[in-house]
Design a protein around this motif. Structure first.
Motif, PDB file in Angstrom:
ATOM      1  N   ALA A 539       0.804  -1.227   0.000  1.00  0.00           N
ATOM      2  CA  ALA A 539       0.000   0.000   0.000  1.00  0.00           C
ATOM      3  C   ALA A 539       0.837   1.277   0.000  1.00  0.00           C
ATOM      4  O   ALA A 539       0.308   2.358  -0.279  1.00  0.00           O
ATOM      5  CB  ALA A 539      -0.934   0.003   1.206  1.00  0.00           C
ATOM      6  N   THR A 540       2.133   1.191   0.298  1.00  0.00           N
ATOM      7  CA  THR A 540       2.954   2.405   0.344  1.00  0.00           C
ATOM      8  C   THR A 540       4.152   2.356  -0.591  1.00  0.00           C
ATOM      9  O   THR A 540       4.949   3.300  -0.610  1.00  0.00           O
ATOM     10  CB  THR A 540       3.476   2.647   1.788  1.00  0.00           C
ATOM     11  N   SER A 541       4.286   1.314  -1.385  1.00  0.00           N
ATOM     12  CA  SER A 541       5.511   1.136  -2.180  1.00  0.00           C
ATOM     13  C   SER A 541       5.674   2.178  -3.282  1.00  0.00           C
ATOM     14  O   SER A 541       6.781   2.441  -3.727  1.00  0.00           O
ATOM     15  CB  SER A 541       5.538  -0.264  -2.789  1.00  0.00           C
ATOM     16  N   ALA A 542       4.556   2.779  -3.735  1.00  0.00           N
ATOM     17  CA  ALA A 542       4.634   3.731  -4.843  1.00  0.00           C
ATOM     18  C   ALA A 542       4.629   5.183  -4.378  1.00  0.00           C
ATOM     19  O   ALA A 542       4.496   6.093  -5.189  1.00  0.00           O
ATOM     20  CB  ALA A 542       3.461   3.497  -5.804  1.00  0.00           C
ATOM     21  N   LEU A 543       4.805   5.415  -3.072  1.00  0.00           N
ATOM     22  CA  LEU A 543       4.693   6.764  -2.523  1.00  0.00           C
ATOM     23  C   LEU A 543       6.056   7.340  -2.182  1.00  0.00           C
ATOM     24  O   LEU A 543       7.015   6.610  -1.921  1.00  0.00           O
ATOM     25  CB  LEU A 543       3.810   6.746  -1.269  1.00  0.00           C
ATOM     26  N   ASP A 544       6.125   8.669  -2.167  1.00  0.00           N
ATOM     27  CA  ASP A 544       7.338   9.326  -1.706  1.00  0.00           C
ATOM     28  C   ASP A 544       7.418   9.241  -0.183  1.00  0.00           C
ATOM     29  O   ASP A 544       6.480   8.797   0.487  1.00  0.00           O
ATOM     30  CB  ASP A 544       7.348  10.788  -2.164  1.00  0.00           C
ATOM     31  N   SER A 545       8.540   9.670   0.369  1.00  0.00           N
ATOM     32  CA  SER A 545       8.793   9.501   1.802  1.00  0.00           C
ATOM     33  C   SER A 545       7.734  10.180   2.666  1.00  0.00           C
ATOM     34  O   SER A 545       7.233   9.612   3.638  1.00  0.00           O
ATOM     35  CB  SER A 545      10.180  10.040   2.159  1.00  0.00           C
ATOM     36  N   GLU A 546       7.367  11.432   2.321  1.00  0.00           N
ATOM     37  CA  GLU A 546       6.401  12.160   3.131  1.00  0.00           C
ATOM     38  C   GLU A 546       5.019  11.520   3.040  1.00  0.00           C
ATOM     39  O   GLU A 546       4.336  11.321   4.048  1.00  0.00           O
ATOM     40  CB  GLU A 546       6.330  13.626   2.675  1.00  0.00           C
ATOM     41  N   SER A 547       4.593  11.180   1.820  1.00  0.00           N
ATOM     42  CA  SER A 547       3.296  10.533   1.648  1.00  0.00           C
ATOM     43  C   SER A 547       3.275   9.175   2.336  1.00  0.00           C
ATOM     44  O   SER A 547       2.272   8.783   2.944  1.00  0.00           O
ATOM     45  CB  SER A 547       2.984  10.367   0.155  1.00  0.00           C
ATOM     46  N   GLU A 548       4.415   8.452   2.253  1.00  0.00           N
ATOM     47  CA  GLU A 548       4.481   7.144   2.895  1.00  0.00           C
ATOM     48  C   GLU A 548       4.305   7.263   4.401  1.00  0.00           C
ATOM     49  O   GLU A 548       3.607   6.470   5.034  1.00  0.00           O
ATOM     50  CB  GLU A 548       5.824   6.473   2.588  1.00  0.00           C
ATOM     51  N   ARG A 549       4.913   8.309   4.980  1.00  0.00           N
ATOM     52  CA  ARG A 549       4.806   8.485   6.431  1.00  0.00           C
ATOM     53  C   ARG A 549       3.361   8.725   6.848  1.00  0.00           C
ATOM     54  O   ARG A 549       2.857   8.109   7.799  1.00  0.00           O
ATOM     55  CB  ARG A 549       5.684   9.664   6.873  1.00  0.00           C
ATOM     56  N   VAL A 550       2.668   9.591   6.098  1.00  0.00           N
ATOM     57  CA  VAL A 550       1.280   9.913   6.435  1.00  0.00           C
ATOM     58  C   VAL A 550       0.378   8.693   6.243  1.00  0.00           C
ATOM     59  O   VAL A 550      -0.461   8.382   7.092  1.00  0.00           O
ATOM     60  CB  VAL A 550       0.778  11.092   5.567  1.00  0.00           C
ATOM     61  N   VAL A 551       0.563   8.001   5.107  1.00  0.00           N
ATOM     62  CA  VAL A 551      -0.257   6.831   4.835  1.00  0.00           C
ATOM     63  C   VAL A 551       0.035   5.720   5.833  1.00  0.00           C
ATOM     64  O   VAL A 551      -0.871   5.018   6.293  1.00  0.00           O
ATOM     65  CB  VAL A 551      -0.032   6.339   3.388  1.00  0.00           C
ATOM     66  N   GLN A 552       1.302   5.549   6.187  1.00  0.00           N
ATOM     67  CA  GLN A 552       1.663   4.491   7.130  1.00  0.00           C
ATOM     68  C   GLN A 552       1.042   4.727   8.494  1.00  0.00           C
ATOM     69  O   GLN A 552       0.611   3.785   9.169  1.00  0.00           O
ATOM     70  CB  GLN A 552       3.191   4.397   7.254  1.00  0.00           C
ATOM     71  N   GLU A 553       0.952   5.994   8.910  1.00  0.00           N
ATOM     72  CA  GLU A 553       0.274   6.310  10.167  1.00  0.00           C
ATOM     73  C   GLU A 553      -1.182   5.885  10.108  1.00  0.00           C
ATOM     74  O   GLU A 553      -1.728   5.335  11.077  1.00  0.00           O
ATOM     75  CB  GLU A 553       0.370   7.811  10.446  1.00  0.00           C
ATOM     76  N   ALA A 554      -1.821   6.135   8.959  1.00  0.00           N
ATOM     77  CA  ALA A 554      -3.219   5.731   8.793  1.00  0.00           C
ATOM     78  C   ALA A 554      -3.351   4.211   8.801  1.00  0.00           C
ATOM     79  O   ALA A 554      -4.298   3.665   9.382  1.00  0.00           O
ATOM     80  CB  ALA A 554      -3.771   6.307   7.497  1.00  0.00           C
ATOM     81  N   LEU A 555      -2.400   3.521   8.163  1.00  0.00           N
ATOM     82  CA  LEU A 555      -2.452   2.061   8.126  1.00  0.00           C
ATOM     83  C   LEU A 555      -2.233   1.458   9.506  1.00  0.00           C
ATOM     84  O   LEU A 555      -2.913   0.499   9.888  1.00  0.00           O
ATOM     85  CB  LEU A 555      -1.408   1.521   7.145  1.00  0.00           C
ATOM     86  N   ASP A 556      -1.289   2.005  10.259  1.00  0.00           N
ATOM     87  CA  ASP A 556      -1.032   1.505  11.611  1.00  0.00           C
ATOM     88  C   ASP A 556      -2.276   1.637  12.485  1.00  0.00           C
ATOM     89  O   ASP A 556      -2.596   0.749  13.283  1.00  0.00           O
ATOM     90  CB  ASP A 556       0.137   2.262  12.238  1.00  0.00           C
ATOM     91  N   LYS A 557      -2.975   2.752  12.314  1.00  0.00           N
ATOM     92  CA  LYS A 557      -4.201   2.969  13.079  1.00  0.00           C
ATOM     93  C   LYS A 557      -5.298   2.015  12.613  1.00  0.00           C
ATOM     94  O   LYS A 557      -6.086   1.507  13.420  1.00  0.00           O
ATOM     95  CB  LYS A 557      -4.654   4.423  12.921  1.00  0.00           C
ATOM     96  N   ALA A 558      -5.335   1.764  11.309  1.00  0.00           N
ATOM     97  CA  ALA A 558      -6.379   0.891  10.753  1.00  0.00           C
ATOM     98  C   ALA A 558      -6.188  -0.562  11.177  1.00  0.00           C
ATOM     99  O   ALA A 558      -7.156  -1.317  11.277  1.00  0.00           O
ATOM    100  CB  ALA A 558      -6.371   0.986   9.234  1.00  0.00           C
ATOM    101  N   ARG A 559      -4.951  -0.980  11.431  1.00  0.00           N
ATOM    102  CA  ARG A 559      -4.686  -2.379  11.757  1.00  0.00           C
ATOM    103  C   ARG A 559      -5.078  -2.745  13.166  1.00  0.00           C
ATOM    104  O   ARG A 559      -5.182  -3.926  13.487  1.00  0.00           O
ATOM    105  CB  ARG A 559      -3.202  -2.691  11.543  1.00  0.00           C
TER     106      ARG A 559
END
Length: 632
Positions: A539-559
């Protein structure tokens, strides 16, 4: 757990059959097409048939009246005017009847034809959505091919219930009534006419055959051209960026040119057949007049004798009968096209999918925990049955755990997720949810318990709110739930800055949003259904570092509180997973936590890179510096 057994030969299901060859498809009767109509439309069809029959009787009636008028002209001049007025009124009545019946016929059959097209097209689209994912892997079921079936083939079936059908009925009645008039007024001349009918039919049969062949031969080239056009327009940005406009144009032109040359050759034969159909009628006129002259000159007491009025009645019957033959022959290709299109349409409508998306069968578990287990699973994709993607694959994920799947491309990571979603079924072995085989669980209910976020999320052309609501269309969703899901996905603040907030359109192919924004909308869509199982496919492999950080925070919360399966290449998304499974050639090669696998110094360690260590903090620093966990 992992149970890596010995590979065995598995008899896989046969590949999805192509339905592109119409000659191999079963015939479709007119009744099968017409029974799609409601009783109200059937009433309209009945009125149309009655109008067609009335229409068909007008011209034979004209032949009778025409003979009477000729007889009036043979009377003394003083009687002609008195005798002609009633027949003039009869002509007027025939004209009014023809005008009204033609209008009613065209109206009724236009309504029935369009209704049939609408119903068949709707059923076809529903049937397409019903098919299993493996069916779409067949190249004959590509996007362009299915679009053609929805637009062209579904539209062509109107020939079985449209205006052309009314005309065929009308011309058939005209032919029969004309023959009746001919036999009634001069049976000997009628026998001559009947003898000429096979000759008149030769051109129509030839015309009909060539028309059907012409349509069939052009389908393949046009299909290829449509696919090229669709692909180039859909990916116009890539085409423009690499300057591929001329290349795609030349490829498209090549396909169209081949179809053009073939159509030109067939058009010549087509024209000859049509010309023959029209010219043979005049040869019939020659025979009729010559034979008519012979019987008129016979003695009046001769059994073959008939008056010249009757000869002209028979002649008129031949004219209208031959017109009927020509008209029926000219409409035959349209009816044939409807039948051929119906074969293609009903090949899908009558197909029973191996995995029925609309099926109401199966269990609905009362209390879903989220335990997933694979036991000795074998699987190969329908178009590559000779290659087992999963071989003796066994794995277990407990409730609330996060499992990371890693390994080289083609190892079977995405396949595992697709089996959980039941996009495909295992060829052998068992995949279960809470101890129940997923094959025994209601499919729609099963998928309602699963949320998925892929590497390249698909957003539909609609508003942001609509795209989030797509995650739970099986129930009523309030605005508050949409906002709550957006907040959980860390996208609410951004949506509020949009010109129309949640009612802002994402644009065609969601081109109004960045990659990270689309990914978070997709996460919100997945969370809206409150899934017990969450699937994250890179879900984050195609994102830049900043976008990955924001999306990863959302994913961690979703899990949190959910069973989660993650496919990822970057260490920051999997090092703290409860369990990591390393897949190799469709089997679980290694299983354990990040620390355990690094200490083993096996396949996972080698994939992680020579500089990797078992310390999560150091691994995180490596990732932030751009070092990927998997050098694939």
């Amino acid at each position: 757990m992992t149970d890596v057994g010995t590979s065995v030969d598995v008899v896989a299901p046969s590949p999805v059959e192509s339905d592109i060859d119409k000659d191999k498809l079963p015939d479709v009767s007119s009744w099968k097409l017409m029974k799609n109509l409601s009783w109200r439309i059937w009433l309209v069809v009945f009125i149309g048939i009655m109008s067609s029959i009335l229409n068909g009787l007008v011209f034979p009636s004209f032949a009778v009246v025409f003979g009477e008028v000729l007889g009036v002209f043979s009377l003394p001049a003083s009687q002609v005017l008195d005798e002609i007025h009633p027949w003039g009124a009869t002509f007027l009545a025939l004209g009014i009847v023809l005008a009204v019946s033609t209008f009613v016929k065209n109206l009724c059959f236009s309504i029935s034809g369009e209704n049939l097209t609408r119903v068949v097209r709707s059923k076809l689209f529903k049937a397409i959505l019903r098919q299993e994912v493996g069916w779409f892997d067949d190249e004959s079921n590509s996007t362009a091919a299915l679009s053609t079936k929805l637009s062209s083939n579904a539209g062509d079936v109107s020939g079985a219930a449209g205006v052309r059908l009314g005309t065929v009925i009308e011309m058939s009645v005209t032919l029969l009534a004309s023959m009746a008039v001919a036999f009634g007024y001069s049976w000997i001349t009628a026998f001559v006419v009947v003898g000429l009918i096979p000759i008149l039919a030769v051109g129509s049969v030839l015309y009909f055959s060539l028309a059907a062949g012409r349509k069939k031969s052009s389908n393949k080239g046009l299909k290829e051209a449509s696919e090229i056009a669709l692909e180039s327009v859909k990916n116009i940005r890539v085409v423009a960026a690499f300057g591929l406009e001329e290349s795609f144009y030349q490829t498209f032109e090549k396909e169209v040119l081949g179809t053009y040359k073939l159509s030109v050759c067939l058009s010549v034969l087509f024209g000859v057949a049509y010309a023959l159909t029209q010219s043979l009628v005049f040869f019939a006129y020659i025979v009729t007049f010559r034979f008519g002259a012979y019987i008129v000159m016979l003695p009046t007491d001769d059994i073959l004798y008939t008056g010249y009025e009757n000869v002209f009645r028979v002649f008129s019957a031949i004219v209208f009968g031959s017109i009927a033959i020509g008209a029926t022959g000219s409409f035959a290709p349209d009816y044939t096209k409807a039948k051929e299109s119906a074969k293609i349409v009903y090949a899908i409508l009558d197909r029973n999918p191996e995995i029925d998306n609309y099926s109401q069968d199966g269990l609905k578990l009362e209390d879903v925990k989220g335990d997933l287990q694979f036991e000795n699973v074998f699987f190969a994709y329908p178009q590559r049955l000779q290659v087992n993607v999963l071989s003796s694959f066994s794995l277990k994920v407990k409730q609330g755990q996060t499992l990371a799947l890693v390994g080289a491309s083609g190892g079977g990571k995405s396949t595992v997720m697709q089996l959980i979603e039941r996009f495909y079924d295992p060829h052998a072995g068992c995949a279960s949810l809470d101890g129940t085989n997923i094959l025994d669980i209601n499919l729609s209910w099963l998928r309602s318990q699963i949320g998925i976020v892929s590497q390249e999320p698909v957003l539909f052309d609609g508003t942001v709110a609509e795209n989030i609501r797509y995650g739970a269309l099986f129930r009523e969703v309030s605005d508050e739930e949409v906002i709550a899901a957006a907040k959980s996905a860390n996208i609410h603040s951004f949506i509020e800055t949009l010109p129309m907030g949640y009612n802002t359109s994402v644009g065609g192919e969601s081109n109004q949003l960045s990659g990270g924004q689309k990914q978070r909308v997709a996460i919100a869509r997945a969370l809206l259904r409150d899934p017990k199982i969450l699937l994250l496919d890179e879900a984050t492999s195609a994102l830049d570092s900043e976008s990955e950080r924001v999306v990863q925070e959302a994913l961690d919360k979703a899990r949190e509180g959910r069973t989660c399966i993650v496919i990822a290449h970057r260490l920051s998304t999997i090092y703290n997973s409860d369990c990591i499974a390393v897949l190799k050639r469709g089997k679980v090669a290694e299983l354990g936590t990040h620390r355990e696998l690094m200490e083993k110094r096996g396949l996972y360690y080698r994939l992680n890179g020579a500089k990797a260590t078992s310390q999560p903090e150091q691994e995180t620093n490596n990732t932030e510096s751009g070092i990927s966990i998997l050098q694939i």
